[in-house]
Scaffold this motif. Structure first.
Motif, PDB file in Angstrom:
ATOM      1  N   VAL A  14     -10.269  -4.379 -16.904  1.00 53.11           N
ATOM      2  CA  VAL A  14      -9.803  -3.557 -18.028  1.00 53.11           C
ATOM      3  C   VAL A  14      -9.116  -4.418 -19.093  1.00 53.11           C
ATOM      4  O   VAL A  14      -8.306  -3.923 -19.868  1.00 53.11           O
ATOM      5  N   TRP A  15      -9.408  -5.707 -19.120  1.00 55.96           N
ATOM      6  CA  TRP A  15      -8.857  -6.652 -20.090  1.00 55.96           C
ATOM      7  C   TRP A  15      -7.362  -6.879 -19.912  1.00 55.96           C
ATOM      8  O   TRP A  15      -6.659  -7.231 -20.847  1.00 55.96           O
ATOM      9  N   PHE A  16      -6.859  -6.679 -18.682  1.00 57.64           N
ATOM     10  CA  PHE A  16      -5.426  -6.809 -18.438  1.00 57.64           C
ATOM     11  C   PHE A  16      -4.938  -8.240 -18.636  1.00 57.64           C
ATOM     12  O   PHE A  16      -3.872  -8.451 -19.210  1.00 57.64           O
ATOM     13  N   ARG A  17      -5.693  -9.225 -18.184  1.00 59.33           N
ATOM     14  CA  ARG A  17      -5.236 -10.618 -18.328  1.00 59.33           C
ATOM     15  C   ARG A  17      -5.136 -11.030 -19.793  1.00 59.33           C
ATOM     16  O   ARG A  17      -4.139 -11.626 -20.206  1.00 59.33           O
ATOM     17  N   ALA A  18      -6.143 -10.718 -20.590  1.00 61.98           N
ATOM     18  CA  ALA A  18      -6.115 -11.078 -22.016  1.00 61.98           C
ATOM     19  C   ALA A  18      -4.978 -10.346 -22.724  1.00 61.98           C
ATOM     20  O   ALA A  18      -4.262 -10.929 -23.549  1.00 61.98           O
ATOM     21  N   TRP A  19      -4.791  -9.082 -22.391  1.00 59.78           N
ATOM     22  CA  TRP A  19      -3.715  -8.295 -22.986  1.00 59.78           C
ATOM     23  C   TRP A  19      -2.362  -8.885 -22.604  1.00 59.78           C
ATOM     24  O   TRP A  19      -1.450  -8.992 -23.435  1.00 59.78           O
ATOM     25  N   LEU A  59       4.383  -4.482 -19.407  1.00 60.17           N
ATOM     26  CA  LEU A  59       3.393  -4.545 -18.321  1.00 60.17           C
ATOM     27  C   LEU A  59       3.128  -3.163 -17.734  1.00 60.17           C
ATOM     28  O   LEU A  59       2.012  -2.865 -17.320  1.00 60.17           O
ATOM     29  N   TRP A  60       4.143  -2.310 -17.688  1.00 59.91           N
ATOM     30  CA  TRP A  60       3.950  -0.953 -17.174  1.00 59.91           C
ATOM     31  C   TRP A  60       2.926  -0.174 -18.003  1.00 59.91           C
ATOM     32  O   TRP A  60       2.218   0.676 -17.475  1.00 59.91           O
ATOM     33  N   ASP A  61       2.843  -0.455 -19.291  1.00 59.89           N
ATOM     34  CA  ASP A  61       1.867   0.223 -20.151  1.00 59.89           C
ATOM     35  C   ASP A  61       0.496  -0.418 -20.029  1.00 59.89           C
ATOM     36  O   ASP A  61      -0.500   0.278 -19.859  1.00 59.89           O
ATOM     37  N   GLY A  62       0.430  -1.733 -20.162  1.00 65.68           N
ATOM     38  CA  GLY A  62      -0.845  -2.439 -20.097  1.00 65.68           C
ATOM     39  C   GLY A  62      -1.785  -2.012 -21.207  1.00 65.68           C
ATOM     40  O   GLY A  62      -1.432  -1.225 -22.090  1.00 65.68           O
ATOM     41  N   PRO A  63      -3.020  -2.521 -21.160  1.00 64.68           N
ATOM     42  CA  PRO A  63      -4.018  -2.108 -22.147  1.00 64.68           C
ATOM     43  C   PRO A  63      -4.466  -0.669 -21.889  1.00 64.68           C
ATOM     44  O   PRO A  63      -4.184  -0.109 -20.827  1.00 64.68           O
ATOM     45  N   PRO A  64      -5.184  -0.066 -22.834  1.00 61.34           N
ATOM     46  CA  PRO A  64      -5.529   1.363 -22.739  1.00 61.34           C
ATOM     47  C   PRO A  64      -6.237   1.795 -21.452  1.00 61.34           C
ATOM     48  O   PRO A  64      -5.963   2.883 -20.952  1.00 61.34           O
ATOM     49  N   VAL A  68      -1.255   1.213 -14.272  1.00 62.58           N
ATOM     50  CA  VAL A  68      -0.305   0.476 -13.434  1.00 62.58           C
ATOM     51  C   VAL A  68       0.419   1.459 -12.518  1.00 62.58           C
ATOM     52  O   VAL A  68       0.974   2.455 -12.984  1.00 62.58           O
ATOM     53  N   THR A  69       0.414   1.171 -11.208  1.00 61.41           N
ATOM     54  CA  THR A  69       1.085   2.044 -10.243  1.00 61.41           C
ATOM     55  C   THR A  69       2.364   1.427  -9.696  1.00 61.41           C
ATOM     56  O   THR A  69       3.237   2.146  -9.213  1.00 61.41           O
ATOM     57  N   ASP A  70       2.484   0.101  -9.755  1.00 60.29           N
ATOM     58  CA  ASP A  70       3.679  -0.572  -9.241  1.00 60.29           C
ATOM     59  C   ASP A  70       3.735  -1.991  -9.785  1.00 60.29           C
ATOM     60  O   ASP A  70       2.690  -2.589 -10.072  1.00 60.29           O
ATOM     61  N   ILE A  71       4.939  -2.505  -9.922  1.00 56.72           N
ATOM     62  CA  ILE A  71       5.143  -3.908 -10.285  1.00 56.72           C
ATOM     63  C   ILE A  71       6.202  -4.467  -9.344  1.00 56.72           C
ATOM     64  O   ILE A  71       7.309  -3.929  -9.263  1.00 56.72           O
ATOM     65  N   ARG A  72       5.841  -5.518  -8.643  1.00 55.28           N
ATOM     66  CA  ARG A  72       6.794  -6.227  -7.775  1.00 55.28           C
ATOM     67  C   ARG A  72       7.210  -7.487  -8.506  1.00 55.28           C
ATOM     68  O   ARG A  72       6.350  -8.252  -8.956  1.00 55.28           O
ATOM     69  N   SER A  73       8.509  -7.710  -8.649  1.00 53.93           N
ATOM     70  CA  SER A  73       8.955  -8.861  -9.428  1.00 53.93           C
ATOM     71  C   SER A  73       9.991  -9.678  -8.676  1.00 53.93           C
ATOM     72  O   SER A  73      10.742  -9.148  -7.852  1.00 53.93           O
ATOM     73  N   GLU A  74       9.996 -10.969  -8.982  1.00 56.83           N
ATOM     74  CA  GLU A  74      10.974 -11.908  -8.446  1.00 56.83           C
ATOM     75  C   GLU A  74      11.523 -12.721  -9.618  1.00 56.83           C
ATOM     76  O   GLU A  74      10.752 -13.220 -10.437  1.00 56.83           O
ATOM     77  N   TRP A  75      12.828 -12.876  -9.660  1.00 53.52           N
ATOM     78  CA  TRP A  75      13.491 -13.632 -10.715  1.00 53.52           C
ATOM     79  C   TRP A  75      13.995 -14.951 -10.155  1.00 53.52           C
ATOM     80  O   TRP A  75      14.449 -15.012  -9.016  1.00 53.52           O
ATOM     81  N   SER A  76      13.939 -15.997 -10.967  1.00 55.32           N
ATOM     82  CA  SER A  76      14.477 -17.297 -10.572  1.00 55.32           C
ATOM     83  C   SER A  76      14.777 -18.107 -11.829  1.00 55.32           C
ATOM     84  O   SER A  76      14.477 -17.682 -12.941  1.00 55.32           O
TER      85      SER A  76
END
Length: 89
Positions: A14-19, A59-64, A68-76
């Motif tokens: 769905v063009w997510f990487r380019a977006w 990222l929660w919105d993403g391209p049209p 997105v159902t979930d985002i797991r994140s790690e901070w450093s």
């Protein structure tokens, strides 16, 4: 700061990487994004805390066509010397 995020849902084909690359570049981030064999998308981004928090919100919105159902994140602390934000294959 550095953020590693795994984005779950309908995010491949769905063009997510380019977006994601375009969004990160517009926010002034460096790093990369790639598809995972699981069907998820992983991204590693360097920037300020504020830039990265805005990145997660977008990222929660993403391209049209993305769902997105979930985002797991790690901070450093940033430990890379990226010069741009790229799409990895």
């Amino acid at each position: 700061m550095q953020l590693r995020a795994t984005v779950h849902g309908k995010v491949q084909g769905v063009w997510f990487r380019a977006w994601t690359r375009d969004t990160a570049t517009n926010l002034g981030l460096t790093g990369w994004v790639r598809n995972l064999p699981s069907g998820d998308v992983e991204t590693l981004a360097d920037g300020t805390r504020e830039q990265l928090e805005e990145f997660i919100l977008r990222l929660w919105d993403g391209p049209p066509l993305a769902r997105v159902t979930d985002i797991r994140s790690e901070w450093s602390e940033a430990d890379n010397d990226f010069t741009a934000f790229t799409v990895r294959r």
